[in-house]
Design an enzyme around this catalytic site. Structure first.
Site, PDB file in Angstrom:
ATOM      1  N   HIS A   1      -1.309   1.903  15.927  1.00 49.11           N
ATOM      2  CA  HIS A   1      -1.240   0.873  17.302  1.00 49.11           C
ATOM      3  C   HIS A   1      -0.310   0.923  18.492  1.00 49.11           C
ATOM      4  O   HIS A   1      -0.272  -0.300  18.046  1.00 49.11           O
ATOM      5  CB  HIS A   1      -1.663  -0.808  16.041  1.00 49.11           C
ATOM      6  CG  HIS A   1      -2.688  -0.570  14.818  1.00 49.11           C
ATOM      7  ND1 HIS A   1      -3.713  -0.619  15.005  1.00 49.11           N
ATOM      8  CD2 HIS A   1      -2.871  -0.673  13.721  1.00 49.11           C
ATOM      9  CE1 HIS A   1      -4.735  -0.354  13.957  1.00 49.11           C
ATOM     10  NE2 HIS A   1      -3.811  -0.148  13.249  1.00 49.11           N
TER      11      HIS A   1
ATOM     12  N   LYS B   1       1.789   1.429   6.882  1.00 51.00           N
ATOM     13  CA  LYS B   1       1.584   0.988   8.380  1.00 51.00           C
ATOM     14  C   LYS B   1       2.564   2.368   9.388  1.00 51.00           C
ATOM     15  O   LYS B   1       3.257   2.626   8.615  1.00 51.00           O
ATOM     16  CB  LYS B   1       2.269  -0.294   7.669  1.00 51.00           C
ATOM     17  CG  LYS B   1       1.551  -0.524   7.525  1.00 51.00           C
ATOM     18  CD  LYS B   1       0.617  -1.062   7.997  1.00 51.00           C
ATOM     19  CE  LYS B   1       0.357  -2.360   9.453  1.00 51.00           C
ATOM     20  NZ  LYS B   1      -0.544  -2.366  10.396  1.00 51.00           N
TER      21      LYS B   1
ATOM     22  N   ALA C   1      -7.499  -8.512  15.118  1.00 54.19           N
ATOM     23  CA  ALA C   1      -7.136  -8.452  15.953  1.00 54.19           C
ATOM     24  C   ALA C   1      -5.973  -7.822  17.271  1.00 54.19           C
ATOM     25  O   ALA C   1      -5.609  -7.242  17.273  1.00 54.19           O
ATOM     26  CB  ALA C   1      -8.386  -8.588  17.733  1.00 54.19           C
ATOM     27  N   ILE C   2      -5.122  -8.688  15.395  1.00 54.75           N
ATOM     28  CA  ILE C   2      -3.536  -9.069  15.880  1.00 54.75           C
ATOM     29  C   ILE C   2      -2.959  -7.635  16.073  1.00 54.75           C
ATOM     30  O   ILE C   2      -2.202  -6.978  16.881  1.00 54.75           O
ATOM     31  CB  ILE C   2      -3.161  -9.858  14.722  1.00 54.75           C
ATOM     32  CG1 ILE C   2      -1.801 -10.771  15.226  1.00 54.75           C
ATOM     33  CG2 ILE C   2      -3.635  -9.320  13.800  1.00 54.75           C
ATOM     34  CD1 ILE C   2      -1.794 -11.153  17.009  1.00 54.75           C
ATOM     35  N   ASP C   3      -3.474  -6.618  15.551  1.00 55.51           N
ATOM     36  CA  ASP C   3      -2.940  -5.565  15.321  1.00 55.51           C
ATOM     37  C   ASP C   3      -2.768  -5.009  16.451  1.00 55.51           C
ATOM     38  O   ASP C   3      -1.760  -3.897  16.876  1.00 55.51           O
ATOM     39  CB  ASP C   3      -2.970  -4.384  14.420  1.00 55.51           C
ATOM     40  CG  ASP C   3      -2.878  -4.229  12.654  1.00 55.51           C
ATOM     41  OD1 ASP C   3      -1.895  -4.984  12.739  1.00 55.51           O
ATOM     42  OD2 ASP C   3      -3.382  -3.520  11.741  1.00 55.51           O
TER      43      ASP C   3
ATOM     44  N   TYR D   1      -1.625   4.726  10.356  1.00 54.12           N
ATOM     45  CA  TYR D   1      -2.241   3.501  11.430  1.00 54.12           C
ATOM     46  C   TYR D   1      -0.498   3.611  12.211  1.00 54.12           C
ATOM     47  O   TYR D   1       0.461   3.437  11.998  1.00 54.12           O
ATOM     48  CB  TYR D   1      -2.142   3.051  11.099  1.00 54.12           C
ATOM     49  CG  TYR D   1      -3.491   2.396   9.734  1.00 54.12           C
ATOM     50  CD1 TYR D   1      -4.832   2.873  11.290  1.00 54.12           C
ATOM     51  CD2 TYR D   1      -3.394   1.906   9.092  1.00 54.12           C
ATOM     52  CE1 TYR D   1      -5.792   2.647   9.869  1.00 54.12           C
ATOM     53  CE2 TYR D   1      -5.179   2.702   8.121  1.00 54.12           C
ATOM     54  CZ  TYR D   1      -6.156   2.571   9.174  1.00 54.12           C
ATOM     55  OH  TYR D   1      -7.142   2.790   7.582  1.00 54.12           O
TER      56      TYR D   1
ATOM     57  N   LYS E   1      -0.164 -14.635  17.922  1.00 55.88           N
ATOM     58  CA  LYS E   1       1.597 -13.940  17.843  1.00 55.88           C
ATOM     59  C   LYS E   1       1.236 -13.713  16.802  1.00 55.88           C
ATOM     60  O   LYS E   1       0.738 -13.568  15.646  1.00 55.88           O
ATOM     61  CB  LYS E   1       2.660 -14.473  17.967  1.00 55.88           C
ATOM     62  CG  LYS E   1       2.201 -15.731  17.248  1.00 55.88           C
ATOM     63  CD  LYS E   1       3.912 -16.798  18.157  1.00 55.88           C
ATOM     64  CE  LYS E   1       3.960 -17.327  16.568  1.00 55.88           C
ATOM     65  NZ  LYS E   1       5.476 -18.916  17.278  1.00 55.88           N
TER      66      LYS E   1
ATOM     67  N   SER F   1     -22.573 -12.232  23.657  1.00 55.37           N
ATOM     68  CA  SER F   1     -21.123 -12.937  23.795  1.00 55.37           C
ATOM     69  C   SER F   1     -21.432 -13.100  25.989  1.00 55.37           C
ATOM     70  O   SER F   1     -20.850 -12.156  26.866  1.00 55.37           O
ATOM     71  CB  SER F   1     -20.355 -12.264  23.687  1.00 55.37           C
ATOM     72  OG  SER F   1     -19.456 -13.067  24.320  1.00 55.37           O
TER      73      SER F   1
ATOM     74  N   MET G   1      -3.135  -7.550   7.281  1.00 56.61           N
ATOM     75  CA  MET G   1      -3.360  -8.389   6.181  1.00 56.61           C
ATOM     76  C   MET G   1      -4.069  -7.226   4.925  1.00 56.61           C
ATOM     77  O   MET G   1      -4.577  -7.768   3.290  1.00 56.61           O
ATOM     78  CB  MET G   1      -5.223  -8.926   6.851  1.00 56.61           C
ATOM     79  CG  MET G   1      -4.793 -10.229   7.960  1.00 56.61           C
ATOM     80  SD  MET G   1      -6.462 -10.480   8.892  1.00 56.61           S
ATOM     81  CE  MET G   1      -7.051 -10.967   7.019  1.00 56.61           C
TER      82      MET G   1
ATOM     83  N   GLU H   1      -5.987   4.797  13.259  1.00 62.52           N
ATOM     84  CA  GLU H   1      -7.927   4.258  14.271  1.00 62.52           C
ATOM     85  C   GLU H   1      -8.180   4.920  14.958  1.00 62.52           C
ATOM     86  O   GLU H   1      -8.993   4.026  15.513  1.00 62.52           O
ATOM     87  CB  GLU H   1      -6.743   2.696  14.035  1.00 62.52           C
ATOM     88  CG  GLU H   1      -5.688   2.925  15.339  1.00 62.52           C
ATOM     89  CD  GLU H   1      -4.297   3.603  15.156  1.00 62.52           C
ATOM     90  OE1 GLU H   1      -3.666   3.169  16.248  1.00 62.52           O
ATOM     91  OE2 GLU H   1      -4.199   3.594  14.056  1.00 62.52           O
TER      92      GLU H   1
ATOM     93  N   ARG I   1       0.846  -1.086   0.242  1.00 53.85           N
ATOM     94  CA  ARG I   1      -0.107   0.075   0.073  1.00 53.85           C
ATOM     95  C   ARG I   1       0.990   1.177  -0.403  1.00 53.85           C
ATOM     96  O   ARG I   1       1.996   1.276   0.489  1.00 53.85           O
ATOM     97  CB  ARG I   1      -1.004  -0.112   1.166  1.00 53.85           C
ATOM     98  CG  ARG I   1      -1.619  -0.740   0.908  1.00 53.85           C
ATOM     99  CD  ARG I   1      -2.913  -0.913   2.455  1.00 53.85           C
ATOM    100  NE  ARG I   1      -2.179  -1.926   3.222  1.00 53.85           N
ATOM    101  CZ  ARG I   1      -2.579  -1.901   4.614  1.00 53.85           C
ATOM    102  NH1 ARG I   1      -3.631  -1.569   5.435  1.00 53.85           N
ATOM    103  NH2 ARG I   1      -1.760  -2.395   5.957  1.00 53.85           N
TER     104      ARG I   1
ATOM    105  N   SER J   1     -10.617  -2.325   7.795  1.00 53.45           N
ATOM    106  CA  SER J   1     -11.927  -2.932   8.487  1.00 53.45           C
ATOM    107  C   SER J   1     -12.361  -3.800   8.240  1.00 53.45           C
ATOM    108  O   SER J   1     -12.807  -5.205   8.214  1.00 53.45           O
ATOM    109  CB  SER J   1     -12.350  -2.610  10.050  1.00 53.45           C
ATOM    110  OG  SER J   1     -11.308  -2.070  11.025  1.00 53.45           O
TER     111      SER J   1
END
Length: 372
Positions: A96, A75, A268-270, A94, A279, A220, A301, A118, A15, A134
């Site tokens: 994170h 990123k 949700a790994i970010d 981003y 991991k 949940s 992703m 984000e 990107r 997302s």
């Protein structure tokens, strides 16, 4: 303002922070845009495209950082990029930060103004700069999960939609937000048997109204989550707490009781991942196996569909880039509290509470840094 667009250097990240069309828009308003050579070449945006838009092409990232006041990326900056940041830089990308101590420490030391896509908000409290990625990640999670379920990939050898006379795969989607809703659309379209879990009854009602008896919705709790996870062939983790580390909702015990060859895609790994066994992985080596369960935990992703992702991202970032360029970072954030919500680090201080709590830095109210 001088705006820099370096080439992304994270593993398999194609990107680019600004398209030629976005560069043209900013050059039209008499800003200078400096793009690192071949920054968009992998997705069909050539240096000549940027030149025709009015941008200048520079040979190295160092030249871009040296020339720029505002740096626009996709990123989080890697260590070599963080070393090039100056106190007079504004970084817009981003970040994170909550699960990334090293990056947070480096950004604090840089003194730069760092605004995270984000955590920028809108009038409804949503996250408009996170939403398009997302959407991409949610849709990709199903195709990635379906691929991982193939026997050659270590999976159970289950076809997601089944065939006549054979049951479809069971899919559990944890979280009914943007990721979950896009994963759901893909999973239903492929004919899977889908259960969505969320703690927001309005979300569950909305999904039930849309899909009716084609899906199951569950409030949940520890019990419903345990049952859904341990009975599924594919689990999608789409949990988000803005700016904070993701909660570890799927425990190691649940993983151990999942069927052999089942798959988890942790979107949700970010933010650190929502399972105790997650991991971060890369597109070079996207999966690993824990207790017989295939884990897909690629931290970027959307980079796999980089052209689509870049165009979608630029659609929503351009107005904010223009505001930062036209007004300067301080005035732009004074004028727009939603942009101010994106400020994570500035002047050596952490200005986002959840990041401060996660990384051990003192929290500073961002408004206190804007002056009168």
């Amino acid at each position: 303002m001088k705006i820099g667009v370096p080439k992304e250097i994270k593993n398999h990240e194609y990107r680019v922070g600004m398209t030629p069309a976005a560069a043209h828009e900013l050059c039209h308003h008499e800003h200078g845009v400096y793009v690192e050579t071949n920054a968009g070449a992998a997705i069909g945006f050539t240096d000549e495209d940027y030149r025709q838009a009015g941008a200048s092409i520079l040979g190295t990232a160092r030249e871009v950082f040296d020339a720029a006041e505002l740096i626009v990326k996709v990123k989080e900056p890697q260590a070599v990029e963080r070393a090039m940041l100056r106190p007079d830089h504004t970084l817009f990308t981003y970040l994170h930060l909550a699960p990334d101590q090293a990056q947070t420490d480096d950004l604090v030391r840089s003194g730069a103004t760092c605004i995270a896509y984000e955590t920028v908000t809108d009038r409804t409290g949503r996250l408009p700069l996170l939403a398009p990625m997302s959407e991409v990640a949610g849709r990709m999670s199903i195709q990635a999960g379906a691929h991982c379920l193939e026997k050659a990939m270590g999976g159970r050898g289950v076809l997601l939609g089944g065939v006549p006379g054979v049951s479809p795969a069971k899919v559990a989607i944890i979280g009914g937000g943007v990721v979950g809703q896009n994963a759901l659309a893909m999973a239903v379209g492929m004919g899977a048997q889908v259960t969505v879990l969320d703690r927001n009854m309005d979300v569950l009602r909305m999904l039930d109204n849309i899909y009716g008896n084609r899906i199951s919705t569950l409030f949940s709790t520890a019990q419903t989550l345990d049952q859904a996870v341990t009975e599924s062939d594919l689990v999608i983790g789409g949990v988000l707490i803005p700016g904070a580390s993701a909660p570890k909702l799927v425990t190691r015990d649940m993983i151990q009781r999942m069927p052999e060859g089942s798959v988890i895609v942790d979107v949700a790994i970010d933010q650190g991942g929502c399972t105790e066994t997650s991991k971060a992985t890369t597109h070079d080596a996207p999966t690993y196996v824990v207790d017989g369960v295939v884990h897909y935990c690629v931290a970027n992703m959307p980079g796999a569909v980089a052209r689509t992702s870049t165009l979608a991202l630029n659609n929503v970032t351009l107005p904010f880039v223009a505001a930062l360029a036209n007004k300067g970072a301080v005035q732009a954030m004074k004028d727009d509290p939603h942009l101010l919500a994106g400020l994570n680090v500035s002047g050596g201080k952490v200005t986002y509470r959840e990041v401060a709590e996660a990384t051990g830095h003192p929290y500073t109210d961002p408004k206190s840094l804007l002056g009168s």
